[in-house]
Design a protein around this motif. Structure first.
Motif, PDB file in Angstrom:
ATOM      1  N   UNK A   1    -112.491  -8.000  11.160  1.00  0.00           N
ATOM      2  CA  UNK A   1    -112.528  -9.244  11.908  1.00  0.00           C
ATOM      3  C   UNK A   1    -111.849  -9.094  13.267  1.00  0.00           C
ATOM      4  N   UNK A   2    -110.869  -8.180  13.353  1.00  0.00           N
ATOM      5  CA  UNK A   2    -110.174  -7.942  14.619  1.00  0.00           C
ATOM      6  C   UNK A   2    -110.658  -6.661  15.306  1.00  0.00           C
ATOM      7  N   UNK A   3    -111.587  -5.957  14.674  1.00  0.00           N
ATOM      8  CA  UNK A   3    -112.165  -4.719  15.221  1.00  0.00           C
ATOM      9  C   UNK A   3    -111.114  -3.672  15.572  1.00  0.00           C
ATOM     10  N   UNK A   4    -110.127  -3.506  14.722  1.00  0.00           N
ATOM     11  CA  UNK A   4    -109.108  -2.476  14.941  1.00  0.00           C
ATOM     12  C   UNK A   4    -109.561  -1.184  14.271  1.00  0.00           C
ATOM     13  N   UNK A   5    -109.178  -0.074  14.854  1.00  0.00           N
ATOM     14  CA  UNK A   5    -109.496   1.233  14.265  1.00  0.00           C
ATOM     15  C   UNK A   5    -108.561   1.489  13.090  1.00  0.00           C
ATOM     16  N   UNK A   6    -108.849   2.538  12.348  1.00  0.00           N
ATOM     17  CA  UNK A   6    -107.978   2.922  11.230  1.00  0.00           C
ATOM     18  C   UNK A   6    -106.574   3.199  11.757  1.00  0.00           C
ATOM     19  N   UNK A   7    -106.496   3.927  12.861  1.00  0.00           N
ATOM     20  CA  UNK A   7    -105.199   4.291  13.428  1.00  0.00           C
ATOM     21  C   UNK A   7    -104.428   3.054  13.928  1.00  0.00           C
ATOM     22  N   UNK A   8    -105.139   2.142  14.605  1.00  0.00           N
ATOM     23  CA  UNK A   8    -104.488   0.925  15.084  1.00  0.00           C
ATOM     24  C   UNK A   8    -104.003   0.070  13.913  1.00  0.00           C
ATOM     25  N   UNK A   9    -104.815  -0.034  12.881  1.00  0.00           N
ATOM     26  CA  UNK A   9    -104.438  -0.809  11.697  1.00  0.00           C
ATOM     27  C   UNK A   9    -103.203  -0.206  11.039  1.00  0.00           C
ATOM     28  N   UNK A  10    -103.180   1.115  10.926  1.00  0.00           N
ATOM     29  CA  UNK A  10    -102.019   1.789  10.331  1.00  0.00           C
ATOM     30  C   UNK A  10    -100.761   1.527  11.151  1.00  0.00           C
TER      31      UNK A  10
END
Length: 170
Positions: free
Chosen positions: A124-133
């Motif tokens: 929903x926020x279009x964050x990458x795996x790395x950004x989410x981590x």
């Protein structure tokens, strides 16, 4: 805070407010709680604005604060007091989009807090795996496994509600 910093903060909040409210709502499923979480987030961001704006990824920093405020809000054990009667709201006309959104919101509510946070940030926020981590303060492997488990749970929860053609069944 200087006048320029105040202006930068105001500009950032104006641009990000709808996104933050939508993210908080998807996490907690309640408009009023979402507004409280966003308000607490923006107060914390304002208090640390010089540090936040110096960060390489302002949105990531703010989302991390939002996630922490959401988790802190979940932990509060004290009872909530109803100060006024809720205003009667006009219900939207039921339609496919509303029904689909409601089904997805209900399915999100039934996920674990970690799975819900990962799915909201990733999809929903279009964050990458790395950004989410980085936002959640965990490893990319944790994000990947929580994503896989969360999507599997969503599929199970929504199974049978949509036909193979992708339309909602009656």
């Amino acid at each position: 805070m200087s006048v320029d910093e105040d202006r930068e903060y105001s500009d950032y909040v104006s641009a990000a407010l709808d996104r933050l409210r939508r993210t908080a709502f998807l996490l907690c499923g309640d408009v009023h709680r979402a507004d409280d979480i966003v308000q607490a987030t923006l107060i914390a961001v304002y208090a640390r604005w010089s540090k936040v704006r110096a960060a390489g990824n302002v949105d990531g920093y703010v989302h991390r604060i939002l996630m922490r405020r959401y988790i802190d809000e979940q932990r509060k054990g004290w009872a909530r007091v109803l100060l006024t009667w809720p205003a009667t709201e006009r219900a939207a006309k039921p339609g496919r989009d509303l029904e689909d959104a409601d089904a997805i919101a209900q399915a999100l509510k039934s996920l674990s807090r970690g799975q819900r946070a990962v799915l909201v940030l990733r999809f929903f926020c279009d964050k990458s795996v790395e950004e989410t981590a980085a936002i959640l303060g965990c490893s990319t492997g944790t994000v990947k496994s929580q994503t896989a488990r969360g999507l599997a749970a969503m599929r199970n929860l929504l199974n049978g509600q949509w036909t193979a053609a992708g339309t909602r069944s009656a």
